[in-house]
Design an enzyme around this catalytic site. Structure first.
Site, PDB file in Angstrom:
ATOM      1  N   ARG A  52      40.384 -19.530  29.554  1.00  0.00           N
ATOM      2  CA  ARG A  52      40.000 -19.810  30.940  1.00  0.00           C
ATOM      3  C   ARG A  52      40.924 -18.992  31.834  1.00  0.00           C
ATOM      4  NH1 ARG A  52      44.599 -20.633  32.163  1.00  0.00           N
ATOM      5  NH2 ARG A  52      43.874 -21.247  34.212  1.00  0.00           N
ATOM      6  N   ASP A 253      39.845 -16.887  42.061  1.00  0.00           N
ATOM      7  CA  ASP A 253      38.753 -16.655  41.114  1.00  0.00           C
ATOM      8  C   ASP A 253      37.688 -15.733  41.699  1.00  0.00           C
ATOM      9  OD1 ASP A 253      39.213 -18.695  38.714  1.00  0.00           O
ATOM     10  OD2 ASP A 253      39.929 -19.570  40.579  1.00  0.00           O
TER      11      ASP A 253
HETATM   12  O1  MRU Z   1      38.857 -23.431  35.537  1.00  0.00           O
HETATM   13  P1  MRU Z   1      39.885 -22.390  35.183  1.00  0.00           P
HETATM   14  O2  MRU Z   1      41.085 -22.929  34.502  1.00  0.00           O
HETATM   15  O3  MRU Z   1      39.293 -21.186  34.508  1.00  0.00           O
HETATM   16  O4  MRU Z   1      40.310 -21.976  36.631  1.00  0.00           O
HETATM   17  C1  MRU Z   1      40.771 -20.761  36.961  1.00  0.00           C
HETATM   18  C2  MRU Z   1      42.147 -20.894  37.345  1.00  0.00           C
HETATM   19  O5  MRU Z   1      42.978 -20.971  36.474  1.00  0.00           O
HETATM   20  C3  MRU Z   1      42.575 -20.966  38.719  1.00  0.00           C
HETATM   21  O6  MRU Z   1      41.674 -21.207  39.686  1.00  0.00           O
HETATM   22  C4  MRU Z   1      43.584 -19.887  38.959  1.00  0.00           C
HETATM   23  O7  MRU Z   1      44.429 -20.286  39.938  1.00  0.00           O
HETATM   24  C5  MRU Z   1      42.950 -18.579  39.309  1.00  0.00           C
HETATM   25  S1  MRU Z   1      42.451 -17.722  37.919  1.00  0.00           S
HETATM   26  C6  MRU Z   1      43.780 -16.755  37.585  1.00  0.00           C
END
Ligand code: MRU
Length: 373
Positions: A52, A253
């Protein structure tokens, strides 16, 4: 990233031909490496969150396309790859990096391979897929390394103001090495600062409902020997009111062309608290997270809504060492579970990218990315 004194990436092609990943569902209690041997395994790994984090799901999807290229038929290569791309893109909607990496792989593989026999063309395309997936991985790691160097300046400036006291950084979720191929985005400046001998301490938001902060950020900071404290998600505002946070750095993201940034649910509240308390709030991400097709992040960024059981339940290690999941609400409690929120650009002090730091505005972004004008 250093794990028990050994250097690791989060995804790599091993000598035995398998794509390997660190299983993030097993952390922090167990360090487990899994093999992905086909497209279905890559799709599962991203959908079920064995991997993830925006950068890592992009790189894992690129390797998924490589695995799909190994499975694709001679006469149906492009069709098979398009189907693989659709399956990978359907796994998680919010992070821009995933679709970006899949489209990059498709574009590379659709290019003509010259006048060679069908068999040679297939072999060449598979080799091309391997090289492109490797390039996606290497570039992700390099972008994050550079983000660290730019972000380091912010920590160094704060360190001067603090005159020997540790710089206090607050972060949300996990935007560290585990969320990318290596280094991380939000945590890369922290690692760079520690390497320079600067004193830095990280407040780690637990990040309900999946607890990426508690399970992953606390674990990776511990592995790198960085001073940190885990805090309840609701504690950040209190710390900022009491001058206990020098800067907030989060990942992202998806970031629109105007600088609105989607990140893990709860990020927006931290940005509001930061603004109210005069604490600088930075968003760190590689350019693969930009979505220049979007302007208004609130209206346009798709927000993943996940299984409400993630809110109703919590998992952890019992005193006897067993990993258990327990329900924390009344039987049958209705729940909703949005995975991300959008922080409007006006609350973001600056964007830390591999090209430098810019204002969170169309003008600021175009100063670093003029090719998108
Ligand atoms: O749901 P996830 O764990 O894939 O979420 C993404 C993230 O880890 C965060 O939003 C993060 O701060 C940005 S991705 C490097």
């Amino acid at each position: 990233m250093n794990i028990a004194g050994k250097s690791y990436r989060t995804v790599w092609l091993d000598g035995d031909g398998a794509v390997k990943i660190i299983n993030q569902l097993a952390l922090p209690h167990e360090f487990e490496i899994l093999e992905l041997r086909n497209l279905a395994a890559a799709v599962r790994a991203i959908r079920d969150m064995q991997v993830r984090g925006a950068g890592l799901i992009g790189a894992a999807a690129a390797w998924g396309m490589y695995l799909a290229a190994l499975e694709a038929g001679e006469g149906s290569f492009i069709r098979d790859l398009e189907a693989a791309a659709a399956a990978l893109k359907a796994t998680r909607p919010t992070a821009a990096n995933l679709a970006w990496a899949v489209d990059r792989m498709l574009a590379a593989l659709a290019a003509p391979v010259g006048t060679v026999s069908a068999e040679t063309a297939l072999a060449e395309r598979r080799e091309l897929a391997r090289r492109e997936a490797q390039a996606v991985s290497d570039e992700d790691a390099e972008c994050c390394r550079r983000i660290g160097l730019y972000g380091l300046k912010l920590i160094a400036e704060a360190a001067e103001r603090k005159r020997g006291k540790p710089v206090q950084v607050l972060t949300h979720c996990n935007a560290g090495a585990l969320a990318f191929v290596d280094y991380g985005s939000a945590l890369s400046p922290v690692y760079a600062a520690a390497e320079q001998g600067l004193k830095v301490h990280v407040w780690v938001d637990e990040t309900r409902p999946r607890n990426q902060g508690a399970a992953l950020t606390a674990w990776e900071l511990g592995q790198q020997g960085i001073d940190h404290d885990l805090i309840a998600d609701n504690a950040g505002g209190h710390l900022m009111q009491h001058g206990m946070v020098d800067l907030v750095i989060t990942g992202a993201d998806r970031v629109t062309g105007r600088g609105d940034a989607a990140n893990k649910i709860g990020t927006y509240l931290k940005a509001l608290a930061a603004r109210e308390n005069g604490v600088p709030f930075y968003t760190a991400f590689p350019s693969s997270t930009f979505d220049f097709s979007m302007g208004d992040g609130l209206a346009e960024i798709p927000i993943e809504e996940r299984d409400p059981d993630e809110v109703r339940r919590i998992s952890g290690k019992t005193a006897s060492g067993l990993i258990e999941t327990v329900q924390i609400c009344p039987d049958g409690s209705p729940a909703r579970n949005w995975g991300f929120d959008v922080t409007p650009a006006r609350y973001i002090t600056g964007l830390i990218t591999e090209r430098g730091i810019c204002g969170a505005s169309e003008e600021g972004i175009l100063s670093l990315y003029p090719e998108h004008r």
